[in-house]
Design a protein around this motif. Structure first.
Motif, PDB file in Angstrom:
ATOM      1  N   PRO A 211       0.826  -1.215   0.000  1.00 46.29           N
ATOM      2  CA  PRO A 211       0.000   0.000   0.000  1.00 46.29           C
ATOM      3  C   PRO A 211       0.859   1.263   0.000  1.00 46.29           C
ATOM      4  CG  PRO A 211       0.051  -0.985   2.179  1.00 46.29           C
ATOM      5  CD  PRO A 211       0.762  -1.948   1.271  1.00 46.29           C
ATOM      6  N   ASP A 212       0.458   2.251  -0.809  1.00 42.75           N
ATOM      7  CA  ASP A 212       1.127   3.554  -0.810  1.00 42.75           C
ATOM      8  C   ASP A 212       0.688   4.366   0.407  1.00 42.75           C
ATOM      9  OD1 ASP A 212       2.295   3.805  -3.833  1.00 42.75           O
ATOM     10  OD2 ASP A 212       0.388   2.731  -3.816  1.00 42.75           O
ATOM     11  N   LEU A 213      -0.558   4.122   0.843  1.00 43.03           N
ATOM     12  CA  LEU A 213      -1.140   4.842   1.973  1.00 43.03           C
ATOM     13  C   LEU A 213      -1.867   3.865   2.882  1.00 43.03           C
ATOM     14  CD1 LEU A 213      -2.711   7.481  -0.352  1.00 43.03           C
ATOM     15  CD2 LEU A 213      -1.048   8.149   1.373  1.00 43.03           C
ATOM     16  N   SER A 214      -2.161   4.293   4.080  1.00 41.85           N
ATOM     17  CA  SER A 214      -2.989   3.479   4.971  1.00 41.85           C
ATOM     18  C   SER A 214      -3.913   4.395   5.764  1.00 41.85           C
ATOM     19  CB  SER A 214      -2.123   2.646   5.926  1.00 41.85           C
ATOM     20  OG  SER A 214      -1.370   3.485   6.776  1.00 41.85           O
ATOM     21  N   VAL A 215      -5.068   3.870   6.095  1.00 46.87           N
ATOM     22  CA  VAL A 215      -6.027   4.601   6.942  1.00 46.87           C
ATOM     23  C   VAL A 215      -6.207   3.790   8.218  1.00 46.87           C
ATOM     24  CG1 VAL A 215      -8.380   5.448   7.159  1.00 46.87           C
ATOM     25  CG2 VAL A 215      -7.202   5.629   4.959  1.00 46.87           C
ATOM     26  N   GLU A 216      -5.842   4.382   9.332  1.00 43.94           N
ATOM     27  CA  GLU A 216      -5.908   3.689  10.622  1.00 43.94           C
ATOM     28  C   GLU A 216      -6.760   4.484  11.605  1.00 43.94           C
ATOM     29  OE1 GLU A 216      -1.982   2.987  12.076  1.00 43.94           O
ATOM     30  OE2 GLU A 216      -1.272   2.110  10.189  1.00 43.94           O
TER      31      GLU A 216
ATOM     32  N   VAL B  77      -7.010   8.290  10.668  1.00 41.98           N
ATOM     33  CA  VAL B  77      -5.851   9.069  10.235  1.00 41.98           C
ATOM     34  C   VAL B  77      -5.270   8.454   8.967  1.00 41.98           C
ATOM     35  CG1 VAL B  77      -3.548   9.893  10.883  1.00 41.98           C
ATOM     36  CG2 VAL B  77      -5.332   9.688  12.619  1.00 41.98           C
ATOM     37  N   VAL B  78      -4.878   9.309   8.014  1.00 40.59           N
ATOM     38  CA  VAL B  78      -4.234   8.858   6.782  1.00 40.59           C
ATOM     39  C   VAL B  78      -2.723   8.917   6.971  1.00 40.59           C
ATOM     40  CG1 VAL B  78      -3.891   9.273   4.325  1.00 40.59           C
ATOM     41  CG2 VAL B  78      -6.138   9.654   5.347  1.00 40.59           C
TER      42      VAL B  78
ATOM     43  N   LEU C 164      -1.700  12.791   0.147  1.00 40.05           N
ATOM     44  CA  LEU C 164      -2.304  12.879   1.480  1.00 40.05           C
ATOM     45  C   LEU C 164      -3.577  13.728   1.453  1.00 40.05           C
ATOM     46  CD1 LEU C 164       0.906  13.306   3.677  1.00 40.05           C
ATOM     47  CD2 LEU C 164      -0.702  11.390   3.779  1.00 40.05           C
ATOM     48  N   SER C 165      -3.547  14.832   0.699  1.00 37.87           N
ATOM     49  CA  SER C 165      -4.717  15.703   0.615  1.00 37.87           C
ATOM     50  C   SER C 165      -5.899  14.992  -0.021  1.00 37.87           C
ATOM     51  CB  SER C 165      -4.375  16.968  -0.189  1.00 37.87           C
ATOM     52  OG  SER C 165      -3.387  17.730   0.458  1.00 37.87           O
ATOM     53  N   VAL C 166      -5.623  14.293  -1.123  1.00 38.80           N
ATOM     54  CA  VAL C 166      -6.692  13.580  -1.831  1.00 38.80           C
ATOM     55  C   VAL C 166      -7.260  12.469  -0.962  1.00 38.80           C
ATOM     56  CG1 VAL C 166      -7.206  12.085  -3.803  1.00 38.80           C
ATOM     57  CG2 VAL C 166      -5.838  14.154  -4.132  1.00 38.80           C
TER      58      VAL C 166
END
Length: 433
Positions: free
Chosen positions: A230-235, A242-243, A297-299
Motif C-alpha cells: 500500500p502507498d497509503l494506509s487509513v488507521e 488518520v491517513v 495525502l490531501s486527496v
C-alpha cells in the motif's frame, strides 16, 4: 482579396519540462517512481537514490522475493512451471530412450490449460512414429500429476480425473461423455430424465463433477506471483481515522557530498555551470517528490472525509463519489485527482483497496446516494443466504433490496450487477435435495 496585418493578444499556458515531470511523477506508484529516479540518476552525477530494496541494479528491481517489516512481499516470486513439474515426474520413470524422447516432446506441446495442442496426425508426422506407440506414450503422460494433464479437451480431462478416483464414477462419466452440453447449460431435469434418476440422486453426481479441475495446468501458469504494497494506509487512532503515507516503500533523493566543493569552489566555468544546472534539477525533483506526497495525502484525506462510513462500517456503506467532487473540494483539476489515484493502493481496516475504487456512480437508498458496489455487496449477501432449493429470482432480489436496504433499482440493473459478480441466474443456482 485585401491583405491586412493584424495584431492579436492571447494567453497560453506554456508547460515547462519541469512541470511535465512533476505531473508524470504524480501518477507513478512507488516502484515506477523508483525506476524513474534511477533513470534520472544515470543522467545526473549529483543524484543518489536511497530505496528500501536491498538488491537494486540499473533501473530494474531484481525479481525475487523481498519481504519487509510491513509484512508484505513487494514484487514477484518465481514458481515452478507445469513443464518443469512434468519433466521432474518423467525423470523418475524407468523408460526406454524412445518413450522418454516422445513423452518429453509431448510435455513441451502442452498449453497453459494442461492440454495437448497438436493432433495425433501432426504428432505422428513430427515424431515419425506409429499411432500405437504414440497412444502408449500419451497414456503414460495422462497418469502424471496434475490429474487430467495431457487431455485434448475438457471432456477428456474430466473423464481422466474420474477414472483416477477410488469409487464408482460410471454415472458421472456418462454425464460427461453423453450429456456434456446439457451439463454445461445446467439442464438438470433433462439429464435426470435421460438417466431415469431423481434430481436428488443427480445432484450427488453433479457435486462430484464440480470437484474436478477442468483446466489442470492453470495452477502452474503463474510464473510470477504479484504482491502489492500500500502507498497509503487509513488507521483508527483513538476515535479518529488518520491517513498515513507508507514511507517504507518510497524512494528518497540525496545530493552526493563529493561534488559540494566543486559547486562552492573556484573551478572551470563550464564544469561549475554544468553542476549548478544539475543541482537545480535535483532540487526540483525533491520539491516534486514533496508535492507528490502532499497531494496524495490531501486527496486521501478528502476521500476519507467523504467515505467515512466505509472506513467505519465496511464496503456495504460505500457512497457515490466522483473525481469532480474531490477536485472542487481541493481546488484542483479532475485530471490531477485521476493521476493521484492511478495505481495507488490504500490499506484500510477492511483490506487493501485501489484508490479509484472509492469513486462510484450511485443509486437511491432511503433518500441517500449509495455506491453501486455497496448494492452489489447487498445482492451477494442475499444470494449467499438464500434457500438453494428455491433460489431468489431477480425480481425477488429487487423487492428484498427495497425492503431491507431501501435500495430502489430495476430488475435489469440487478441482472447487470449479478453478471458483474459472476452469479448465475436463479435456474442455474437451483439445487435438489
Amino acid at each position: 482579396m485585401e491583405m491586412n496585418l493584424m495584431q492579436k493578444q492571447s494567453l497560453k499556458l506554456a508547460m515547462t519540462q519541469e512541470l511535465r515531470q512533476a505531473i508524470t511523477m504524480l501518477q507513478y506508484n512507488a516502484q515506477e517512481l523508483t525506476d524513474f529516479l534511477f533513470e534520472q540518476s544515470l543522467e545526473n552525477p549529483l543524484i543518489e537514490v536511497e530505496t528500501p530494496y536491498s538488491d537494486y541494479s540499473s533501473t530494474k528491481v531484481s525479481k525475487q522475493t523481498t519481504t519487509h517489516d510491513h509484512g508484505m512481499e513487494l514484487y514477484t516470486r518465481k514458481t515452478e512451471s507445469l513443464q518443469e513439474e512434468l519433466i521432474s515426474q518423467l525423470n523418475e520413470l524407468k523408460l526406454d530412450h524412445d518413450e522418454y524422447r516422445i513423452i518429453k516432446y509431448l510435455i513441451y506441446n502442452i498449453d497453459k490449460n494442461g492440454f495437448l495442442m497438436e493432433t495425433d496426425e501432426e504428432l505422428i508426422h513430427e515424431l515419425g512414429i506409429p499411432y500405437s506407440q504414440l497412444q502408449i506414450c500419451i497414456e503414460i503422460l495422462q497418469k502424471f500429476e496434475p490429474a487430467g494433464v495431457g487431455a485434448r479437451s475438457v471432456k477428456e480431462c474430466l473423464s481422466i480425473q474420474l477414472n483416477g478416483l477410488d469409487r464408482d464414477t460410471s454415472i458421472a462419466k456418462q454425464i460427461i461423455n453423453e450429456y456434456f452440453d446439457m451439463f454445461v447449460n445446467k439442464n438438470w431435469k433433462e439429464i435426470a430424465k435421460k438417466l431415469k434418476m431423481s434430481l436428488g440422486e443427480l445432484q450427488k453426481e453433479i457435486d462430484l463433477i464440480l470437484t474436478l479441475q477442468p483446466r489442470p495446468g492453470l495452477n502452474y501458469y503463474q510464473d510470477q506471483v504479484n504482491y502489492v504494497a500500500p502507498d497509503l494506509s487509513v488507521e483508527k487512532i483513538g476515535e479518529e481515522f488518520v491517513v498515513l503515507i507508507n514511507d517504507k516503500i518510497m524512494p528518497r533523493l540525496k545530493v552526493l557530498n563529493e561534488y559540494s566543493s566543486i559547486l562552492n569552489g573556484q573551478h572551470e566555468k563550464e564544469v561549475s555551470a554544468y553542476l549548478k544546472d544539475k543541482n537545480t534539477q535535483v532540487n526540483w525533483l525533491m520539491k516534486s517528490l514533496e508535492e507528490r506526497k502532499s497531494t496524495m495525502l490531501s486527496v486521501m484525506n478528502c476521500i476519507l472525509h467523504k467515505q467515512l462510513a466505509f472506513f467505519d462500517k465496511g464496503p456495504a456503506f460505500l457512497k457515490t463519489l466522483t473525481l469532480k467532487e474531490i477536485a472542487e473540494e481541493l481546488s484542483l483539476h479532475e485530471s490531477t485527482i485521476s493521476r493521484t489515484c492511478k495505481n495507488k493502493y490504500v490499506q484500510t481496516p477492511f483490506g487493501l483497496f485501489e484508490m479509484k475504487q472509492f469513486f462510484h456512480q450511485g443509486v437511491s437508498a432511503d433518500g441517500e446516494e449509495l455506491a453501486s458496489t455497496s448494492v452489489q455487496v447487498f445482492i451477494k449477501q442475499l444470494v449467499d443466504e438464500e434457500n438453494k432449493e428455491k433460489p431468489l429470482s431477480d425480481q425477488k432480489l429487487v423487492e428484498l433490496l427495497s425492503q431491507k436496504h431501501g435500495v430502489e433499482i430495476s430488475r435489469r440493473t440487478v441482472a447487470k450487477y449479478r453478471d458483474i459478480l459472476r452469479i448465475p441466474g436463479s435456474s442455474k443456482r437451483k439445487r435438489f435435495s
